[in-house]
Design a protein around this motif. Structure first.
Motif, PDB file in Angstrom:
ATOM      1  N   TYR A  74       0.827  -1.208   0.000  1.00 46.15           N
ATOM      2  CA  TYR A  74       0.000   0.000   0.000  1.00 46.15           C
ATOM      3  C   TYR A  74       0.864   1.263   0.000  1.00 46.15           C
ATOM      4  CZ  TYR A  74      -3.867  -3.147   1.032  1.00 46.15           C
ATOM      5  OH  TYR A  74      -4.799  -4.149   0.964  1.00 46.15           O
ATOM      6  N   CYS A  77       1.979   1.799  -3.551  1.00 45.44           N
ATOM      7  CA  CYS A  77       0.874   2.335  -4.351  1.00 45.44           C
ATOM      8  C   CYS A  77       0.671   3.825  -4.069  1.00 45.44           C
ATOM      9  CB  CYS A  77      -0.411   1.563  -4.055  1.00 45.44           C
ATOM     10  SG  CYS A  77      -0.387  -0.151  -4.640  1.00 45.44           S
ATOM     11  N   GLY A  81       1.041   6.699  -6.799  1.00 41.36           N
ATOM     12  CA  GLY A  81      -0.067   7.618  -7.024  1.00 41.36           C
ATOM     13  C   GLY A  81       0.335   9.071  -6.854  1.00 41.36           C
ATOM     14  N   TYR A 147      -4.795   6.604  -4.898  1.00 40.12           N
ATOM     15  CA  TYR A 147      -4.367   5.289  -5.367  1.00 40.12           C
ATOM     16  C   TYR A 147      -4.114   4.322  -4.214  1.00 40.12           C
ATOM     17  CZ  TYR A 147      -3.927   6.884 -10.190  1.00 40.12           C
ATOM     18  OH  TYR A 147      -4.192   7.361 -11.459  1.00 40.12           O
ATOM     19  N   GLY A 148      -3.403   4.786  -3.195  1.00 33.69           N
ATOM     20  CA  GLY A 148      -3.095   3.889  -2.085  1.00 33.69           C
ATOM     21  C   GLY A 148      -4.327   3.420  -1.348  1.00 33.69           C
ATOM     22  N   GLU A 151      -6.582   0.966  -3.451  1.00 34.83           N
ATOM     23  CA  GLU A 151      -6.146  -0.427  -3.411  1.00 34.83           C
ATOM     24  C   GLU A 151      -6.573  -1.089  -2.106  1.00 34.83           C
ATOM     25  OE1 GLU A 151      -4.913  -2.022  -5.827  1.00 34.83           O
ATOM     26  OE2 GLU A 151      -3.927  -0.620  -7.185  1.00 34.83           O
ATOM     27  N   TRP A 340      -1.928   6.716 -15.395  1.00 35.63           N
ATOM     28  CA  TRP A 340      -1.918   5.259 -15.274  1.00 35.63           C
ATOM     29  C   TRP A 340      -0.582   4.679 -15.717  1.00 35.63           C
ATOM     30  CZ3 TRP A 340      -4.752   2.587 -12.248  1.00 35.63           C
ATOM     31  CH2 TRP A 340      -6.054   2.960 -11.948  1.00 35.63           C
ATOM     32  N   TYR A 343       1.882   5.426 -12.821  1.00 37.14           N
ATOM     33  CA  TYR A 343       1.531   4.604 -11.663  1.00 37.14           C
ATOM     34  C   TYR A 343       1.932   3.145 -11.883  1.00 37.14           C
ATOM     35  CZ  TYR A 343      -1.462   2.277  -8.191  1.00 37.14           C
ATOM     36  OH  TYR A 343      -1.933   1.512  -7.161  1.00 37.14           O
ATOM     37  N   ASP A 344       1.563   2.583 -13.038  1.00 47.53           N
ATOM     38  CA  ASP A 344       1.886   1.189 -13.297  1.00 47.53           C
ATOM     39  C   ASP A 344       3.375   0.987 -13.553  1.00 47.53           C
ATOM     40  OD1 ASP A 344      -0.565   0.052 -12.876  1.00 47.53           O
ATOM     41  OD2 ASP A 344      -1.203   0.114 -14.957  1.00 47.53           O
ATOM     42  N   LYS A 347       4.870   0.654 -10.213  1.00 48.65           N
ATOM     43  CA  LYS A 347       4.560  -0.664  -9.655  1.00 48.65           C
ATOM     44  C   LYS A 347       5.469  -1.732 -10.255  1.00 48.65           C
ATOM     45  CE  LYS A 347       0.228  -1.793  -8.902  1.00 48.65           C
ATOM     46  NZ  LYS A 347      -1.216  -2.014  -9.147  1.00 48.65           N
ATOM     47  N   THR A 354       1.085  -4.755 -13.069  1.00 52.46           N
ATOM     48  CA  THR A 354       0.300  -3.590 -13.457  1.00 52.46           C
ATOM     49  C   THR A 354      -1.151  -3.776 -13.041  1.00 52.46           C
ATOM     50  OG1 THR A 354      -0.093  -4.567 -15.646  1.00 52.46           O
ATOM     51  CG2 THR A 354       1.783  -3.063 -15.423  1.00 52.46           C
ATOM     52  N   THR A 355      -1.905  -2.686 -13.059  1.00 54.31           N
ATOM     53  CA  THR A 355      -3.269  -2.700 -12.546  1.00 54.31           C
ATOM     54  C   THR A 355      -4.230  -3.321 -13.559  1.00 54.31           C
ATOM     55  OG1 THR A 355      -2.745  -0.645 -11.394  1.00 54.31           O
ATOM     56  CG2 THR A 355      -5.068  -1.281 -11.502  1.00 54.31           C
TER      57      THR A 355
END
Length: 371
Positions: A74, A77, A81, A147-148, A151, A340, A343-344, A347, A354-355
Motif C-alpha cells: 500500500y 501504491c 499515485g 491510489y493507495g 487499493e 496510469w 503509476y503502473d 509498480k 500492473t493494474t
C-alpha cells in the motif's frame, strides 16, 4: 624485503572486488600490505567475539518483490499515485490555467487560442506556470490517498463480499472503493486547490503558494480553504469512480478480446501501453461526467462569499456543462492516460504487477453430499 611477482600481482587487484564470498576485514588488510609477508605456518588466533565479515553483495542477486496487500504494497501504491498525479497535473498547468480563466471570464478568454494569446501578452511566458506549487503539492497529496487507499478499499470490499460476489459485482467494488478513497483524498487536496484557483484567476492576488496561502487565510479564515469541499467532492468523486471503474473494465476487455495472449505473458512495455489506452479513454469519460462540478469549484474559489446559486445564475445550466469542456477533455484524457502509465510503471519498478486485466475468479461451488 624481496617481493615476489605473484604477490605483487595479487595485491594490485584485491580479491573482495571480484569475489562474492565474505572476507574478514583484518585478512583483507593483510593481503594488500606489501610490507607484510605471509607466514608459512600461521598460529591460530582465538577471539572472544567473532568479527563481522566485510562483503560486497553480488549484483546478480534478484530483487525481493513486495508482498501483495502488505503495508509495503500500500505504501508503494501511495508513492506511485503521488508521482502520477503530482507530475501530470503540474505538467498541464498552462492548460489548467486557461481552462480556469475561460470558466471565470469567458468574455476575455473566449477560446483556447485567444486565451493563450491574452495570457502571453499580459504575463509573459512565466504566467503560463502560475500556481504550479499548489498544483504539485495538492495533487501529490491527493494522488497518494487516491491510489493507495483505493487499493486498500478494493481489497477490503472484495473480502467482505467474498470471492463469488466479488467476481460477479466487481464493477460495484471498483465504484465503492474509488469513491471511498476520493472522499479522503479531496480533504488533502482542497486547501491547495482553493489557493491555486485564486492565484491563477486573480493575477494581483499572490505570486504562488508561499504568499497566497497566508493571504487567503487572512482574508477568509482557515475554514475558507474548505468552502469548496462539497463542489470538489461533486467533481472528484464521480470523476474518480468513472476513472477507476472504466479503466479496470477496459483493461480487462483489452486483454480478453484484443491481446492474443494472457497478461502474464505480455511484456512490460505492452502492459504499459494497455494502461495508457485504458487510462485515456477513461479520462474522456471522467471529464464529461465531472465538468459541471469543475465549473462550480472554479467559480466558488474565485469569488469571495459566492454560492452555488450564484454560479448557476451567472453561468446557466448549459454553461455549467459546456464552458471549457473541449479543453478539459483534451487535458483530462491525456493526463489520465499518463497517470496510469506512471503509476503502473512505478509498480513494475518495485516488482508489482500492473493494474487490472485479470477478472476475479468466482468461488468454486461446494457440493453437499447427498443423503
Amino acid at each position: 624485503m624481496a617481493i615476489s611477482e605473484s604477490q605483487t600481482r595479487s595485491s594490485l587487484i584485491p580479491t573482495f572486488l571480484y569475489s562474492s564470498s565474505a572476507i574478514p576485514f583484518q585478512k583483507m588488510l593483510r593481503s594488500n600490505d606489501p610490507c607484510v609477508s605471509p607466514s608459512p605456518s600461521p598460529s591460530p588466533i582465538v577471539e572472544s567475539t567473532p568479527r563481522k565479515a566485510f562483503a560486497i553483495p553480488s549484483p546478480s542477486e534478484p530483487r525481493k518483490k513486495l508482498e501483495m496487500y502488505s503495508p509495503a504494497f500500500y505504501a508503494a501504491c501511495a508513492v506511485g499515485g503521488s508521482l502520477s498525479c503530482g507530475l501530470t497535473h503540474t505538467a498541464v498547468t498552462p492548460l489548467d490555467l486557461i481552462k480556469c480563466n475561460m470558466q471565470i471570464d469567458p468574455v476575455k478568454y473566449k477560446s483556447i487560442s485567444s486565451g493563450f494569446g491574452v495570457l502571453l501578452k499580459e504575463q509573459g511566458i512565466r504566467g503560463f506556470f502560475r500556481g504550479w506549487a499548489p498544483t504539485f503539492l495538492g495533487y501529490s497529496a491527493q494522488g497518494a490517498c487516491k491510489y493507495g487507499i483505493y487499493e486498500f478499499f478494493k481489497k477490503y470490499y472484495s473480502d467482505i463480499a467474498g470471492p463469488e460476489y466479488a467476481a460477479n459485482y466487481k464493477t460495484l467494488i471498483y465504484l465503492a472503493g474509488s469513491a471511498s478513497a476520493e472522499v479522503i483524498a479531496d480533504v488533502a487536496l482542497c486547501p491547495f486547490e482553493a489557493v491555486k484557483v485564486r492565484v491563477q484567476t486573480q493575477p494581483g492576488f499572490a505570486r504562488g503558494l508561499s504568499d497566497g496561502l497566508p493571504k487567503f487565510v487572512r482574508s477568509e479564515g482557515a475554514l475558507g480553504l474548505y468552502k469548496g469541499i462539497v463542489p470538489l467532492w461533486g467533481r472528484q468523486i464521480p470523476y474518480t469512480m468513472m476513472k477507476f471503474a472504466t479503466f479496470e473494465n477496459l483493461v480487462e476487455l483489452i486483454y480478453k478480446h484484443v491481446i492474443p495472449k494472457p497478461k502474464n505473458e505480455c511484456s512490460s512495455a505492452l502492459q504499459l501501453g494497455v494502461s495508457f489506452a485504458g487510462g485515456y479513454i477513461a479520462g474522456v469519460s471522467c471529464a464529461i461526467v465531472s465538468h459541471p462540478a469543475d465549473n462550480l469549484v472554479s467559480f466558488l474559489n474565485n469569488a469571495k462569499g459566492a454560492t452555488v446559486g450564484d454560479a448557476v445564475k451567472k453561468l446557466g445550466v448549459w454553461g455549467l456543462f459546456t464552458r471549457g469542456l473541449p479543453l478539459r477533455i483534451v487535458m483530462i484524457g491525456t493526463l489520465t492516460g499518463a497517470q496510469w502509465v506512471i503509476y503502473d510503471a512505478f509498480k513494475v519498478f518495485v516488482g508489482l504487477p500492473t493494474t487490472g486485466g485479470v477478472a476475479p475468479a468466482p468461488a468454486a461451488a461446494i457440493e453437499l453430499p447427498s443423503a
